[in-house]
Design a protein around this motif. Structure first.
Motif, PDB file in Angstrom:
ATOM      1  N   TYR A 228       0.820  -1.053   0.077  1.00 21.29           N
ATOM      2  CA  TYR A 228      -0.170  -0.040  -0.148  1.00 21.29           C
ATOM      3  C   TYR A 228       0.929   1.172   0.095  1.00 21.29           C
ATOM      4  O   TYR A 228       0.509   2.231  -0.808  1.00 21.29           O
ATOM      5  CB  TYR A 228      -0.882   0.119   1.436  1.00 21.29           C
ATOM      6  N   LEU A 229       1.966   1.244   0.830  1.00 23.73           N
ATOM      7  CA  LEU A 229       2.620   2.437   0.910  1.00 23.73           C
ATOM      8  C   LEU A 229       3.447   2.622  -0.351  1.00 23.73           C
ATOM      9  O   LEU A 229       3.752   3.795  -1.049  1.00 23.73           O
ATOM     10  CB  LEU A 229       3.808   2.130   1.872  1.00 23.73           C
ATOM     11  N   ILE A 230       4.049   1.739  -0.994  1.00 28.01           N
ATOM     12  CA  ILE A 230       4.660   1.935  -2.401  1.00 28.01           C
ATOM     13  C   ILE A 230       3.649   2.296  -3.463  1.00 28.01           C
ATOM     14  O   ILE A 230       4.130   3.167  -4.294  1.00 28.01           O
ATOM     15  CB  ILE A 230       5.220   0.522  -2.666  1.00 28.01           C
ATOM     16  N   ALA A 231       2.468   1.639  -3.457  1.00 29.04           N
ATOM     17  CA  ALA A 231       1.362   2.134  -4.385  1.00 29.04           C
ATOM     18  C   ALA A 231       0.849   3.636  -4.079  1.00 29.04           C
ATOM     19  O   ALA A 231       1.043   4.316  -5.203  1.00 29.04           O
ATOM     20  CB  ALA A 231       0.252   1.274  -4.222  1.00 29.04           C
ATOM     21  N   VAL A 232       0.974   4.071  -2.816  1.00 26.11           N
ATOM     22  CA  VAL A 232       0.611   5.584  -2.424  1.00 26.11           C
ATOM     23  C   VAL A 232       1.382   6.407  -3.027  1.00 26.11           C
ATOM     24  O   VAL A 232       1.229   7.448  -3.679  1.00 26.11           O
ATOM     25  CB  VAL A 232       0.285   5.745  -1.102  1.00 26.11           C
ATOM     26  N   TYR A 233       2.867   6.091  -2.909  1.00 27.12           N
ATOM     27  CA  TYR A 233       3.823   6.789  -3.329  1.00 27.12           C
ATOM     28  C   TYR A 233       4.295   7.005  -4.895  1.00 27.12           C
ATOM     29  O   TYR A 233       4.384   7.912  -5.485  1.00 27.12           O
ATOM     30  CB  TYR A 233       5.347   6.454  -2.650  1.00 27.12           C
ATOM     31  N   ALA A 234       3.902   5.685  -5.424  1.00 26.46           N
ATOM     32  CA  ALA A 234       3.831   5.780  -6.854  1.00 26.46           C
ATOM     33  C   ALA A 234       2.595   6.795  -7.441  1.00 26.46           C
ATOM     34  O   ALA A 234       2.650   7.488  -8.392  1.00 26.46           O
ATOM     35  CB  ALA A 234       3.508   4.362  -7.388  1.00 26.46           C
ATOM     36  N   LEU A 235       1.364   6.522  -6.653  1.00 32.62           N
ATOM     37  CA  LEU A 235       0.277   7.675  -7.234  1.00 32.62           C
ATOM     38  C   LEU A 235       0.507   9.240  -6.894  1.00 32.62           C
ATOM     39  O   LEU A 235       0.228  10.001  -7.740  1.00 32.62           O
ATOM     40  CB  LEU A 235      -1.137   7.361  -6.163  1.00 32.62           C
ATOM     41  N   ILE A 236       1.438   9.383  -5.900  1.00 33.76           N
ATOM     42  CA  ILE A 236       1.813  10.800  -5.811  1.00 33.76           C
ATOM     43  C   ILE A 236       2.793  11.036  -6.774  1.00 33.76           C
ATOM     44  O   ILE A 236       2.849  11.998  -7.376  1.00 33.76           O
ATOM     45  CB  ILE A 236       2.619  10.741  -4.463  1.00 33.76           C
ATOM     46  N   GLY A 237       3.733  10.189  -7.358  1.00 35.32           N
ATOM     47  CA  GLY A 237       4.692  10.427  -8.362  1.00 35.32           C
ATOM     48  C   GLY A 237       4.081  10.656  -9.654  1.00 35.32           C
ATOM     49  O   GLY A 237       4.238  11.821 -10.474  1.00 35.32           O
ATOM     50  N   MET A 238       3.110  10.081 -10.148  1.00 27.54           N
ATOM     51  CA  MET A 238       2.320  10.188 -11.382  1.00 27.54           C
ATOM     52  C   MET A 238       1.457  11.562 -11.281  1.00 27.54           C
ATOM     53  O   MET A 238       1.320  12.280 -12.136  1.00 27.54           O
ATOM     54  CB  MET A 238       1.469   9.000 -11.474  1.00 27.54           C
ATOM     55  N   VAL A 239       0.728  11.866 -10.182  1.00 28.97           N
ATOM     56  CA  VAL A 239       0.131  13.078 -10.021  1.00 28.97           C
ATOM     57  C   VAL A 239       0.917  14.303 -10.077  1.00 28.97           C
ATOM     58  O   VAL A 239       0.817  15.262 -10.667  1.00 28.97           O
ATOM     59  CB  VAL A 239      -0.993  13.029  -8.841  1.00 28.97           C
ATOM     60  N   ALA A 240       2.105  14.156  -9.420  1.00 28.12           N
ATOM     61  CA  ALA A 240       3.049  15.140  -9.294  1.00 28.12           C
ATOM     62  C   ALA A 240       3.540  15.478 -10.698  1.00 28.12           C
ATOM     63  O   ALA A 240       3.756  16.465 -11.318  1.00 28.12           O
ATOM     64  CB  ALA A 240       4.185  15.069  -8.444  1.00 28.12           C
ATOM     65  N   ALA A 241       3.507  14.354 -11.554  1.00 32.16           N
ATOM     66  CA  ALA A 241       4.082  14.607 -13.161  1.00 32.16           C
ATOM     67  C   ALA A 241       3.074  15.225 -13.890  1.00 32.16           C
ATOM     68  O   ALA A 241       3.379  15.947 -14.683  1.00 32.16           O
ATOM     69  CB  ALA A 241       4.273  13.073 -13.385  1.00 32.16           C
ATOM     70  N   ILE A 242       1.764  14.857 -13.518  1.00 32.85           N
ATOM     71  CA  ILE A 242       0.766  15.634 -14.070  1.00 32.85           C
ATOM     72  C   ILE A 242       0.625  17.183 -13.794  1.00 32.85           C
ATOM     73  O   ILE A 242       0.487  18.061 -14.766  1.00 32.85           O
ATOM     74  CB  ILE A 242      -0.657  15.020 -13.833  1.00 32.85           C
ATOM     75  N   ALA A 243       0.977  17.311 -12.675  1.00 29.99           N
ATOM     76  CA  ALA A 243       1.129  18.821 -12.116  1.00 29.99           C
ATOM     77  C   ALA A 243       2.154  19.422 -12.983  1.00 29.99           C
ATOM     78  O   ALA A 243       2.284  20.810 -13.550  1.00 29.99           O
ATOM     79  CB  ALA A 243       1.333  19.006 -10.685  1.00 29.99           C
ATOM     80  N   GLY A 244       3.295  18.841 -13.075  1.00 32.92           N
ATOM     81  CA  GLY A 244       4.457  19.024 -13.850  1.00 32.92           C
ATOM     82  C   GLY A 244       4.334  19.605 -15.410  1.00 32.92           C
ATOM     83  O   GLY A 244       4.667  20.618 -16.063  1.00 32.92           O
ATOM     84  N   ILE A 245       3.488  18.613 -15.886  1.00 40.12           N
ATOM     85  CA  ILE A 245       2.936  18.668 -17.222  1.00 40.12           C
ATOM     86  C   ILE A 245       2.150  19.992 -17.506  1.00 40.12           C
ATOM     87  O   ILE A 245       2.441  20.768 -18.360  1.00 40.12           O
ATOM     88  CB  ILE A 245       2.212  17.581 -17.960  1.00 40.12           C
ATOM     89  N   LEU A 246       1.134  20.260 -16.211  1.00 39.23           N
ATOM     90  CA  LEU A 246       0.449  21.306 -16.455  1.00 39.23           C
ATOM     91  C   LEU A 246       1.333  22.790 -16.434  1.00 39.23           C
ATOM     92  O   LEU A 246       0.980  23.695 -17.093  1.00 39.23           O
ATOM     93  CB  LEU A 246      -0.907  21.431 -15.340  1.00 39.23           C
ATOM     94  N   LEU A 247       2.384  22.478 -15.645  1.00 39.44           N
ATOM     95  CA  LEU A 247       3.284  23.719 -15.468  1.00 39.44           C
ATOM     96  C   LEU A 247       3.826  23.843 -16.634  1.00 39.44           C
ATOM     97  O   LEU A 247       3.932  25.187 -16.939  1.00 39.44           O
ATOM     98  CB  LEU A 247       4.505  23.335 -14.300  1.00 39.44           C
ATOM     99  N   THR A 248       4.400  22.910 -17.504  1.00 36.63           N
ATOM    100  CA  THR A 248       5.072  23.404 -18.798  1.00 36.63           C
ATOM    101  C   THR A 248       3.997  23.846 -19.930  1.00 36.63           C
ATOM    102  O   THR A 248       4.264  24.853 -20.440  1.00 36.63           O
ATOM    103  CB  THR A 248       5.251  21.586 -19.439  1.00 36.63           C
ATOM    104  N   ALA A 249       2.735  23.342 -19.601  1.00 40.22           N
ATOM    105  CA  ALA A 249       1.534  23.793 -20.545  1.00 40.22           C
ATOM    106  C   ALA A 249       1.365  25.565 -20.302  1.00 40.22           C
ATOM    107  O   ALA A 249       1.188  26.015 -21.051  1.00 40.22           O
ATOM    108  CB  ALA A 249       0.498  23.155 -20.339  1.00 40.22           C
ATOM    109  N   ARG A 250       1.553  25.607 -18.884  1.00 37.85           N
ATOM    110  CA  ARG A 250       1.152  27.088 -18.434  1.00 37.85           C
ATOM    111  C   ARG A 250       2.254  27.991 -19.117  1.00 37.85           C
ATOM    112  O   ARG A 250       2.124  29.096 -19.568  1.00 37.85           O
ATOM    113  CB  ARG A 250       0.999  27.243 -17.156  1.00 37.85           C
ATOM    114  N   THR A 251       3.614  27.624 -18.908  1.00 41.01           N
ATOM    115  CA  THR A 251       4.688  28.370 -19.041  1.00 41.01           C
ATOM    116  C   THR A 251       4.913  28.295 -20.222  1.00 41.01           C
ATOM    117  O   THR A 251       5.859  29.279 -20.888  1.00 41.01           O
ATOM    118  CB  THR A 251       5.642  27.992 -17.933  1.00 41.01           C
ATOM    119  N   GLY A 252       4.940  27.317 -21.139  1.00 46.37           N
ATOM    120  CA  GLY A 252       5.175  27.239 -22.469  1.00 46.37           C
ATOM    121  C   GLY A 252       6.577  26.362 -22.669  1.00 46.37           C
ATOM    122  O   GLY A 252       7.066  26.152 -23.796  1.00 46.37           O
TER     123      GLY A 252
END
Length: 340
Positions: A228-252
């Protein structure tokens, strides 16, 4: 001898209404709603444009990335952990998305998949260090905060990478609208609903609460805590990546540090303000989103009034301390260093 006091029907009705309101909304959430209302009224009275629909969208859009990270931070805190590296993970994913996009001949799909893949790997690494290295989550992810930021800077030489504003997919993610609302806000709404359903209406969610509430009892009940702990941290990594993609999209372009630095503090502050017990086992997505809205409204109000941005950091730190103090008082635990 005094006669016992009796409540009138009106008083009983009012008392029942207050009880039902607290039960349905929650005392913590009600406090956040009141605080948000105070902030909106205060800055709205100081600036007539503050409460405009346009500025409300600006506040919501600016808070989207923080909101995504706060939602998954809520999950890991409920599970009894913590992730201080989410801001660096978002910065690394931002760089990866832009560099992969450029290397693949301006292919947005490659950039997005590469970023999410790296996010999952980084999250799993955090989980393995915590579970099998037996390292405290705070220390492990504090190391990740520095390490992932360093990797992002090494890959990018400390500079913004790529240019995505000519790509319709990235432009749609960063500036597009659906039914009048920015796409970024819809992404946060979908993510928040999905995580809320996961936590409240599935066995997985119940097990996450059980692990955070009492890991020994959860282990005796047959819950595989390590998985469960490994899965939760993997989930965090993927959602953080989505946040990073949106950061790229916002700033260009891919941003190794700018735009992602300090996101971890905002995410943790929002989760704590939203009612997450930092020792685990308690919290919810609704309170976290209200706290994200409160932080976003406060930050925007300070900016609109031309107040030094350094005060925003002071405000965030103060709110985090206040949230933890309130939690300690409500839990009835003895204060550290003071007699019982």
């Amino acid at each position: 001898m005094t006669s016992p006091t009796t409540s009138t029907p009106a008083e009983s009705t009012a008392g029942s209404f207050r009880h039902m309101s607290l039960a349905s909304v929650g005392g913590q959430n009600l406090s956040l709603i009141v605080a948000l209302g105070v902030v909106l009224v205060l800055f709205g009275s100081l600036n007539e444009n503050y409460l405009s629909w346009t500025n409300m969208q600006v506040i919501a859009e600016a808070a989207t990335i923080t909101g995504l990270l706060a939602v998954v931070q809520t999950v890991v805190i409920i599970c009894g952990g913590l992730d201080i590296s989410v801001g660096s993970q978002a910065g690394l994913a931002s760089v990866i998305s832009a560099m992969a996009f450029t290397s693949a001949g301006a292919n947005p799909g490659v950039g997005i998949i590469a970023a999410i893949g790296v996010g999952a790997v980084v999250g799993i690494i955090n989980g393995f260090i915590i579970v099998y290295g037996r390292v405290n989550p705070t220390i492990a992810t504090l190391a990740g905060l520095a390490a992932y930021k360093g990797v992002a800077q090494l890959l990018s030489n400390g500079r913004a990478q790529g240019f995505v504003l000519n790509d319709p997919i990235f432009v749609f993610l960063g500036r597009g609208k659906i039914v009048g609302l920015p796409v970024m806000i819809w992404i946060l709404i979908v993510a928040a609903i999905a995580v809320h359903i996961l936590l409240k209406y599935t066995d997985i969610g119940r097990n996450i609460y059980a692990i955070g509430g009492n890991d020994t009892a959860a282990r005796l009940a047959g819950i595989s805590i390590n998985k469960y702990l490994i899965a939760v941290y993997a989930l965090i990594g993927m959602v953080a990546a989505i946040a990073g993609i949106l950061l790229t999209a916002r700033t260009g372009s891919g941003q190794p540090v700018s735009g992602s630095e300090g996101l971890e503090l905002k995410a943790i502050t929002a989760a704590a303000l939203g009612g997450c017990a930092l020792k685990g086992g308690k919290g919810g997505i609704g309170g976290t989103l209200l706290a994200v809205a409160l932080l976003g409204a406060l930050e925007n109000g300070l900016t609109v009034q031309g107040i030094n941005t350094f005060w925003q950091n002071v405000a965030q730190g103060t709110l985090l301390v206040a949230a933890v103090v309130i939690q300690q008082r409500r839990s009835g635990e003895r204060a550290v260093g003071l007699p019982a």
